[in-house]
Design a protein around this motif. Sequence first.
Motif, PDB file in Angstrom:
ATOM      1  N   PRO A 130      -1.749   8.959  -5.704  1.00  0.00           N
ATOM      2  CA  PRO A 130      -1.169   9.510  -6.943  1.00  0.00           C
ATOM      3  C   PRO A 130       0.290   9.088  -7.151  1.00  0.00           C
ATOM      4  O   PRO A 130       0.688   8.758  -8.272  1.00  0.00           O
ATOM      5  N   LEU A 131       1.068   9.065  -6.099  1.00  0.00           N
ATOM      6  CA  LEU A 131       2.464   8.624  -6.202  1.00  0.00           C
ATOM      7  C   LEU A 131       2.532   7.147  -6.581  1.00  0.00           C
ATOM      8  O   LEU A 131       3.332   6.756  -7.437  1.00  0.00           O
ATOM      9  N   LEU A 132       1.694   6.339  -5.966  1.00  0.00           N
ATOM     10  CA  LEU A 132       1.691   4.907  -6.253  1.00  0.00           C
ATOM     11  C   LEU A 132       1.264   4.650  -7.699  1.00  0.00           C
ATOM     12  O   LEU A 132       1.864   3.813  -8.381  1.00  0.00           O
ATOM     13  N   GLU A 189       9.534   4.050  -2.962  1.00  0.00           N
ATOM     14  CA  GLU A 189       8.905   5.369  -2.874  1.00  0.00           C
ATOM     15  C   GLU A 189       8.264   5.612  -1.511  1.00  0.00           C
ATOM     16  O   GLU A 189       8.394   6.699  -0.949  1.00  0.00           O
ATOM     17  N   THR A 190       7.571   4.620  -0.976  1.00  0.00           N
ATOM     18  CA  THR A 190       6.922   4.820   0.330  1.00  0.00           C
ATOM     19  C   THR A 190       7.960   4.938   1.444  1.00  0.00           C
ATOM     20  O   THR A 190       7.735   5.655   2.413  1.00  0.00           O
ATOM     21  N   LYS A 191       9.083   4.261   1.277  1.00  0.00           N
ATOM     22  CA  LYS A 191      10.135   4.368   2.290  1.00  0.00           C
ATOM     23  C   LYS A 191      10.726   5.778   2.308  1.00  0.00           C
ATOM     24  O   LYS A 191      11.044   6.310   3.367  1.00  0.00           O
ATOM     25  N   LYS A 192      10.851   6.388   1.133  1.00  0.00           N
ATOM     26  CA  LYS A 192      11.349   7.770   1.059  1.00  0.00           C
ATOM     27  C   LYS A 192      10.416   8.726   1.792  1.00  0.00           C
ATOM     28  O   LYS A 192      10.862   9.624   2.484  1.00  0.00           O
ATOM     29  N   LEU A 193       9.109   8.542   1.606  1.00  0.00           N
ATOM     30  CA  LEU A 193       8.131   9.472   2.173  1.00  0.00           C
ATOM     31  C   LEU A 193       7.767   9.188   3.626  1.00  0.00           C
ATOM     32  O   LEU A 193       7.646  10.105   4.430  1.00  0.00           O
ATOM     33  N   GLU A 194       7.550   7.932   3.937  1.00  0.00           N
ATOM     34  CA  GLU A 194       7.039   7.572   5.263  1.00  0.00           C
ATOM     35  C   GLU A 194       8.050   6.864   6.150  1.00  0.00           C
ATOM     36  O   GLU A 194       7.767   6.580   7.303  1.00  0.00           O
ATOM     37  N   GLY A 195       9.199   6.546   5.594  1.00  0.00           N
ATOM     38  CA  GLY A 195      10.233   5.885   6.391  1.00  0.00           C
ATOM     39  C   GLY A 195      10.019   4.397   6.566  1.00  0.00           C
ATOM     40  O   GLY A 195      10.725   3.755   7.336  1.00  0.00           O
ATOM     41  N   LYS A 196       9.039   3.824   5.844  1.00  0.00           N
ATOM     42  CA  LYS A 196       8.816   2.378   5.930  1.00  0.00           C
ATOM     43  C   LYS A 196       8.139   1.881   4.661  1.00  0.00           C
ATOM     44  O   LYS A 196       7.524   2.647   3.924  1.00  0.00           O
ATOM     45  N   GLU A 197       8.285   0.591   4.440  1.00  0.00           N
ATOM     46  CA  GLU A 197       7.654  -0.045   3.291  1.00  0.00           C
ATOM     47  C   GLU A 197       6.203  -0.345   3.641  1.00  0.00           C
ATOM     48  O   GLU A 197       5.923  -1.022   4.624  1.00  0.00           O
ATOM     49  N   LEU A 198       5.275   0.166   2.850  1.00  0.00           N
ATOM     50  CA  LEU A 198       3.853   0.025   3.146  1.00  0.00           C
ATOM     51  C   LEU A 198       3.196  -1.147   2.419  1.00  0.00           C
ATOM     52  O   LEU A 198       2.241  -1.726   2.911  1.00  0.00           O
ATOM     53  N   ILE A 199       3.699  -1.498   1.255  1.00  0.00           N
ATOM     54  CA  ILE A 199       3.029  -2.477   0.399  1.00  0.00           C
ATOM     55  C   ILE A 199       3.586  -3.873   0.667  1.00  0.00           C
ATOM     56  O   ILE A 199       4.787  -4.089   0.632  1.00  0.00           O
TER      57      ILE A 199
END
Length: 99
Positions: free
Chosen positions: A40-42, A78-88
Amino acid sequence: MPRPFVFNVMDGKRDRLVQIKVQLLVRGYENETLAKKHIPLLEGTLVRVFGVASVAQLRNPEGKDQIREQALIELNKETKKLEGKELIHTVLFTGFVLQ
């Protein structure tokens, strides 16, 4: 992404309909799991990026590349804010219609 993004873009006094099918490339099972958790965030982030695109950008390959790059930057922010790393790793347009 589970479904295509469909939205309108103003072209002068006329609305243009755009449909973009997007796939996100991630590396590793852990990153895939985390990305799926935040769909949903993505989706919201991609809607925001696509919402500011102009018809001129959507019509030419260079503009589409700019949109893809901006989407990648915003998604990873956005993913760095939530998970602390770049996912994409990569944003791919697997379907693109501009009417």
